[in-house]
Design a protein around this motif. Structure first.
Motif, PDB file in Angstrom:
ATOM      1  N   SER A  18       0.816  -1.210   0.000  1.00 26.44           N
ATOM      2  CA  SER A  18       0.000   0.000   0.000  1.00 26.44           C
ATOM      3  C   SER A  18       0.853   1.265   0.000  1.00 26.44           C
ATOM      4  CB  SER A  18      -1.011  -0.002   1.139  1.00 26.44           C
ATOM      5  OG  SER A  18      -0.359   0.093   2.353  1.00 26.44           O
ATOM      6  N   VAL A 143      -1.759   4.676  -5.548  1.00 27.86           N
ATOM      7  CA  VAL A 143      -2.048   5.327  -4.266  1.00 27.86           C
ATOM      8  C   VAL A 143      -3.288   4.668  -3.670  1.00 27.86           C
ATOM      9  CG1 VAL A 143      -3.316   7.216  -5.421  1.00 27.86           C
ATOM     10  CG2 VAL A 143      -2.524   7.507  -3.056  1.00 27.86           C
ATOM     11  N   ASP A 144      -3.226   4.364  -2.361  1.00 27.51           N
ATOM     12  CA  ASP A 144      -4.359   3.732  -1.689  1.00 27.51           C
ATOM     13  C   ASP A 144      -5.067   4.682  -0.748  1.00 27.51           C
ATOM     14  OD1 ASP A 144      -4.080   0.816  -2.564  1.00 27.51           O
ATOM     15  OD2 ASP A 144      -2.059   1.351  -1.950  1.00 27.51           O
ATOM     16  N   LEU A 145      -4.317   5.631  -0.220  1.00 27.60           N
ATOM     17  CA  LEU A 145      -4.898   6.559   0.750  1.00 27.60           C
ATOM     18  C   LEU A 145      -4.138   7.885   0.692  1.00 27.60           C
ATOM     19  CD1 LEU A 145      -6.838   6.825   3.300  1.00 27.60           C
ATOM     20  CD2 LEU A 145      -4.832   6.242   4.679  1.00 27.60           C
ATOM     21  N   PRO A 196      -7.502  10.894  -6.480  1.00 24.18           N
ATOM     22  CA  PRO A 196      -7.229   9.505  -6.899  1.00 24.18           C
ATOM     23  C   PRO A 196      -7.354   8.433  -5.816  1.00 24.18           C
ATOM     24  CG  PRO A 196      -5.183  10.751  -6.732  1.00 24.18           C
ATOM     25  CD  PRO A 196      -6.296  11.718  -6.447  1.00 24.18           C
ATOM     26  N   ALA A 197      -7.690   8.797  -4.574  1.00 23.59           N
ATOM     27  CA  ALA A 197      -7.820   7.794  -3.499  1.00 23.59           C
ATOM     28  C   ALA A 197      -8.668   8.393  -2.375  1.00 23.59           C
ATOM     29  CB  ALA A 197      -6.430   7.422  -2.975  1.00 23.59           C
ATOM     30  N   ASN A 226      -4.877  -0.389   2.226  1.00 18.84           N
ATOM     31  CA  ASN A 226      -5.383  -1.089   1.029  1.00 18.84           C
ATOM     32  C   ASN A 226      -6.260  -2.293   1.370  1.00 18.84           C
ATOM     33  OD1 ASN A 226      -3.647  -3.042   1.777  1.00 18.84           O
ATOM     34  ND2 ASN A 226      -2.550  -3.180  -0.167  1.00 18.84           N
TER      35      ASN A 226
END
Ligand SMILES: Nc1ncnc2c1ncn2[C@@H]1O[C@H](COP(=O)(O)OP(=O)(O)O)[C@@H](O)[C@H]1O
Ligand SMILES: Cc1cn([C@H]2C[C@H](O)[C@@H](COP(=O)(O)O)O2)c(=O)[nH]c1=O
Length: 227
Positions: A18, A143-145, A196-197, A226
């Motif tokens: 992640s 990117v997850d966060l 994007p996240a 993630n």
């Protein structure tokens, strides 16, 4: 090693890992937050390559930009875009990566600010925009966060003065306010660009003790980005 997947270049050999971007205004406390998480095993921390922006082959594009943004904005932002991309495609050394800002905030916040404030000529903005669009279309930038350190401009202004980076001594409060508004429009009000996240907002006007407590409280949410 890069290969192709769904038309984009991706890094090979990566399982479920992640990536967290740490976003926030100038002097909002990003480096301090990263320092805290760098003490956790299994997290790789990538700070912004500011030292490169202050010294590329003996030149200082960050300092030049603050002295004369219309002349040097394109130079700095081209180099920021390159050095950020270099960070994004670096093979991951740990299951979790926390990265200070991103190629997205460089474009959506700083390039946008130069252009909107009339300090970047239209042609410079167009060239940077085409480069940016090409990059995000052709290169996977995972990117997850997004963790957003939300501060008041006044807090950042105080911390900026306290940090006393030579190039930044000319920054007025109004500049910090513009950067703040662009961040809020992007990450809070969703009024400007695609986000994007998912965004985790951390109020960051507090003193260091309270901030460290808050980092600890949010540790799980961040580390499970993630899942
Ligand atoms: N919660 C806080 N309270 C007071 N000062 C802080 C706090 N967090 C960071 N600082 C100080 O503010 C300045 C900017 O912090 P820094 O982490 O370098 O911000 P950034 O990386 O976002 O630019 C530094 O001098 C730092 O020691
Ligand atoms: C990403 C980015 C940054 N800058 C400037 C803004 C600050 O003066 C430094 C970064 O320092 P911070 O304490 O980590 O905020 O670089 C810029 O001019 N353009 C950019 O795209």
């Amino acid at each position: 090693m890069l290969s192709s997947s769904q038309g984009k270049l991706v890094r090979n050999g990566e399982g479920k890992k992640s990536v967290i971007w740490l976003e926030g205004n100038i002097a909002s406390g990003k480096t301090t937050c990263l320092e805290y998480f760098s003490k956790t095993s299994d997290i790789e921390v990538l700070t912004e390559p500011v030292s490169k922006w202050r010294n590329v082959q003996g030149c200082n594009p960050l300092g030049l930009m603050y002295q004369d943004p219309s002349r040097w904005g394109l130079t700095l932002q081209t180099y920021v875009q390159l050095t950020m991309l270099d960070r994004h495609v670096l093979p991951m050394a740990s299951p979790i990566r926390m990265m200070e800002r991103s190629i997205y905030s460089a474009k959506y916040i700083f390039v946008e600010n130069l252009y909107k404030s009339g300090k970047m000529p239209e042609v410079d903005f167009a060239v940077l925009s085409e480069w940016f669009e090409w990059i995000v279309k052709n290169i996977a930038i995972p990117v997850d966060l997004i963790v957003y350190l939300q501060t008041s401009p006044q807090t950042c202004y105080e911390r900026l003065k306290q940090r006393c980076r030579e190039e930044e001594k000319v920054i007025p409060l109004e500049y910090i306010e513009s950067i703040h508004n662009l961040y809020e429009d992007w990450l809070i009000h969703h009024k400007s660009f695609e986000v994007p996240a998912p965004v985790l907002v951390m109020p960051a006007d507090h003193d260091l003790k309270k901030m460290l407590h808050q980092f600890e409280e949010n540790r799980e949410k961040i580390l499970m980005a993630n899942c």
